[in-house]
Scaffold this motif. Sequence first.
Motif, PDB file in Angstrom:
ATOM      1  N   TRP A 156       0.835  -1.134  -0.072  1.00  0.00           N
ATOM      2  CA  TRP A 156       0.190  -0.167   0.209  1.00  0.00           C
ATOM      3  C   TRP A 156       0.778   1.083  -0.064  1.00  0.00           C
ATOM      4  CZ3 TRP A 156      -1.089   3.581   4.168  1.00  0.00           C
ATOM      5  CH2 TRP A 156      -2.281   4.283   3.961  1.00  0.00           C
ATOM      6  N   HIS A 157       0.950   2.074  -1.268  1.00  0.00           N
ATOM      7  CA  HIS A 157       1.896   2.990  -1.245  1.00  0.00           C
ATOM      8  C   HIS A 157       3.349   2.851  -0.735  1.00  0.00           C
ATOM      9  CE1 HIS A 157      -1.721   5.213  -2.820  1.00  0.00           C
ATOM     10  NE2 HIS A 157      -2.221   5.140  -1.512  1.00  0.00           N
ATOM     11  N   ARG A 158       3.886   1.801  -1.203  1.00  0.00           N
ATOM     12  CA  ARG A 158       5.172   1.485  -0.392  1.00  0.00           C
ATOM     13  C   ARG A 158       6.342   2.660  -0.940  1.00  0.00           C
ATOM     14  NH1 ARG A 158       6.475  -3.444   1.349  1.00  0.00           N
ATOM     15  NH2 ARG A 158       4.802  -5.320   1.170  1.00  0.00           N
ATOM     16  N   GLY A 159       6.007   3.238  -2.085  1.00  0.00           N
ATOM     17  CA  GLY A 159       7.171   4.132  -2.558  1.00  0.00           C
ATOM     18  C   GLY A 159       6.903   5.546  -1.424  1.00  0.00           C
ATOM     19  N   MET A 160       5.870   5.466  -0.365  1.00  0.00           N
ATOM     20  CA  MET A 160       5.736   6.910   0.160  1.00  0.00           C
ATOM     21  C   MET A 160       5.897   6.348   1.641  1.00  0.00           C
ATOM     22  SD  MET A 160       5.335   9.561  -1.315  1.00  0.00           S
ATOM     23  CE  MET A 160       4.679  10.721   0.161  1.00  0.00           C
ATOM     24  N   ASP A 164      13.366   8.287 -15.888  1.00  0.00           N
ATOM     25  CA  ASP A 164      14.124   8.219 -14.913  1.00  0.00           C
ATOM     26  C   ASP A 164      14.294   9.288 -14.080  1.00  0.00           C
ATOM     27  OD1 ASP A 164      14.470   5.447 -15.426  1.00  0.00           O
ATOM     28  OD2 ASP A 164      16.306   5.530 -16.575  1.00  0.00           O
ATOM     29  N   ARG A 165      14.380  10.352 -14.698  1.00  0.00           N
ATOM     30  CA  ARG A 165      14.300  12.053 -14.010  1.00  0.00           C
ATOM     31  C   ARG A 165      13.004  12.621 -13.747  1.00  0.00           C
ATOM     32  NH1 ARG A 165      19.396  13.509 -13.760  1.00  0.00           N
ATOM     33  NH2 ARG A 165      21.050  12.212 -15.456  1.00  0.00           N
ATOM     34  N   ILE A 166      11.808  12.078 -14.380  1.00  0.00           N
ATOM     35  CA  ILE A 166      10.661  12.524 -13.990  1.00  0.00           C
ATOM     36  C   ILE A 166       9.785  11.627 -13.263  1.00  0.00           C
ATOM     37  CG2 ILE A 166       8.434  13.571 -14.844  1.00  0.00           C
ATOM     38  CD1 ILE A 166      10.080  14.359 -17.403  1.00  0.00           C
ATOM     39  N   TRP A 167       9.594  11.967 -12.172  1.00  0.00           N
ATOM     40  CA  TRP A 167       8.968  10.953 -11.056  1.00  0.00           C
ATOM     41  C   TRP A 167       7.511  11.401 -10.793  1.00  0.00           C
ATOM     42  CZ3 TRP A 167      13.417  10.744  -6.782  1.00  0.00           C
ATOM     43  CH2 TRP A 167      14.259  10.304  -7.478  1.00  0.00           C
ATOM     44  N   HIS A 168       6.773  10.511 -10.186  1.00  0.00           N
ATOM     45  CA  HIS A 168       5.446  10.634  -9.426  1.00  0.00           C
ATOM     46  C   HIS A 168       5.901  10.431  -8.065  1.00  0.00           C
ATOM     47  CE1 HIS A 168       1.590  10.355  -7.633  1.00  0.00           C
ATOM     48  NE2 HIS A 168       1.044  11.336  -8.625  1.00  0.00           N
ATOM     49  N   ASN A 169       5.268  11.153  -6.937  1.00  0.00           N
ATOM     50  CA  ASN A 169       5.754  10.776  -5.578  1.00  0.00           C
ATOM     51  C   ASN A 169       5.374   9.360  -5.290  1.00  0.00           C
ATOM     52  OD1 ASN A 169       2.852  12.389  -5.460  1.00  0.00           O
ATOM     53  ND2 ASN A 169       3.161  11.257  -3.729  1.00  0.00           N
ATOM     54  N   SER A 170       4.383   8.798  -5.718  1.00  0.00           N
ATOM     55  CA  SER A 170       4.015   7.390  -5.271  1.00  0.00           C
ATOM     56  C   SER A 170       5.118   6.568  -5.450  1.00  0.00           C
ATOM     57  CB  SER A 170       3.033   6.945  -6.126  1.00  0.00           C
ATOM     58  OG  SER A 170       3.076   6.903  -7.617  1.00  0.00           O
ATOM     59  N   ASP A 171       6.268   6.619  -6.148  1.00  0.00           N
ATOM     60  CA  ASP A 171       7.541   5.897  -6.366  1.00  0.00           C
ATOM     61  C   ASP A 171       8.507   6.493  -5.770  1.00  0.00           C
ATOM     62  OD1 ASP A 171       5.986   4.099  -7.881  1.00  0.00           O
ATOM     63  OD2 ASP A 171       6.355   5.381  -9.701  1.00  0.00           O
ATOM     64  N   LEU A 172       8.445   7.626  -4.966  1.00  0.00           N
ATOM     65  CA  LEU A 172       9.645   8.266  -4.377  1.00  0.00           C
ATOM     66  C   LEU A 172      10.765   7.506  -3.605  1.00  0.00           C
ATOM     67  CD1 LEU A 172      10.690  11.276  -3.610  1.00  0.00           C
ATOM     68  CD2 LEU A 172       9.727  10.817  -1.451  1.00  0.00           C
ATOM     69  N   LEU A 173      10.307   6.552  -2.777  1.00  0.00           N
ATOM     70  CA  LEU A 173      11.576   5.876  -2.413  1.00  0.00           C
ATOM     71  C   LEU A 173      12.341   4.711  -3.055  1.00  0.00           C
ATOM     72  CD1 LEU A 173       9.991   4.922   1.344  1.00  0.00           C
ATOM     73  CD2 LEU A 173      11.470   6.966   0.758  1.00  0.00           C
TER      74      LEU A 173
END
Length: 450
Positions: A57-61, A186-195
């Motif tokens: 669940w939203h692991r990237g955050m 690789d340089r333009i992200w969505h915050n859901s994948d931050l980590l």
Amino acid sequence: MSQAPPADAPPIHDLIGIGFGPSNVAMAIALSEHNARVGGRETVTAHFFERQPRFGWHRGMLIDDATMQVSFLKDLVTMRNPASDYSFLCYLQSQGRLVDFVNGKSLFPLRVEFHDYFEWAAARVDDLVSYGHEVVAVRPVVHDGVVEYVDVTARSGSETVVHRARNLVIGTGLRPRMPEGVQQTDRIWHNSDLLTRVDALGDAQPSRFVVVGAGQSAAENVSYLHRRFPEAEVCAVFSRYGYSPADDSSFANRIFDPDAVGDYFTAPEETKRKLLDYHGNTNYSVVDIDLIDDLYRQSYREQVLGTRRLRFLNVSRLAEVVETPDKVRTTVESLVTGEKTALDADVLVYATGYRTADTLGLLGEVEKHCRRDDAGRVRVERDYRVTTDPELRCGIYLQGGTEHTHGITSSLLSNTAVRVGEILTSILDHRREPDSDRRRNTSDEFSTPL
């Protein structure tokens, strides 16, 4: 359309869930508790399909110091069944942390801890779910002109399985929202994948991040990147004058009460719009006041010390984005003066929120039996059951995508426990209903103007 079920038809489930995030985990728990309590003819058979290989669940955050914005008492079960042993408090007891948590005097756990609670709860009902299985088709099973069941096809690698259901519960969650025409790279992200994206940087040391957005996730991203990369400049771009605080006061929080859902559902359209306008600041594009204050203090400290790495470009918008092999060239435009500022960044992060997944997109031929309102929105009853043509008797329930009918809590944790209880009650009530009554009630439903 499909014809009458053949002799070798797959086993029939009372319920098939599509997706196994927190909402459908709560659904699985509710029916498991029901089955343990009543058994026999009242048993509800169910199976869930989840395309992820394991619960997530939203692991990237899951930033290490980020906390929940909802009380731990609004877990998967407590608002429906305070005596449940699937509660967050039971989880804490199982981990040996109950006393320590109580001593902390907080209603809001770390987000990483609440995710661990979700995993703990999901593991206890994992006999009901097939992970790594993506639902690719839903087909009606027609007999005497009536769709009593649907066949759900799920794929895992080269394997394809088919399950039959009397009811569907769709809990496919949210999808990251990017500006039109912008793709993640690789340089333009969505915050859901931050980590995940940060981990992929390895030993690289970016010199500048640009973060777009004014909500909680955007502020958390700014704070985390500023701390994680002590040599990098972090530029926050948003159209407001500053971050707006979330209204989590006691009276405002009543918008998330279970009874508020019923009030919203029965309210005239004009009142619904007003309620969303009045109370949008409880959830949308707002930030916890403690985080706002912390970011301001950091910014002022850097101003005093003359080492400014934290920049806020307020009342501004991102006017242009051009990605080169080694940079992202952004142009920030002031909404006041029109002045444009060029910023070359190593990474551009869009904290631009989420959109509801196409809740009916998987239904294929079944979708044409689902009623929509004059604005093209799916019609949903108070029990979260999609309004359908009389010939479709298979229940279709939505966990999400119902903000227009049920209010702000449509995709939030606040009402999850109560919502799944209402869905389960509806499924049981429809099953107990004599076939003749069901047919009459469904027909009567459409004889009344909506």
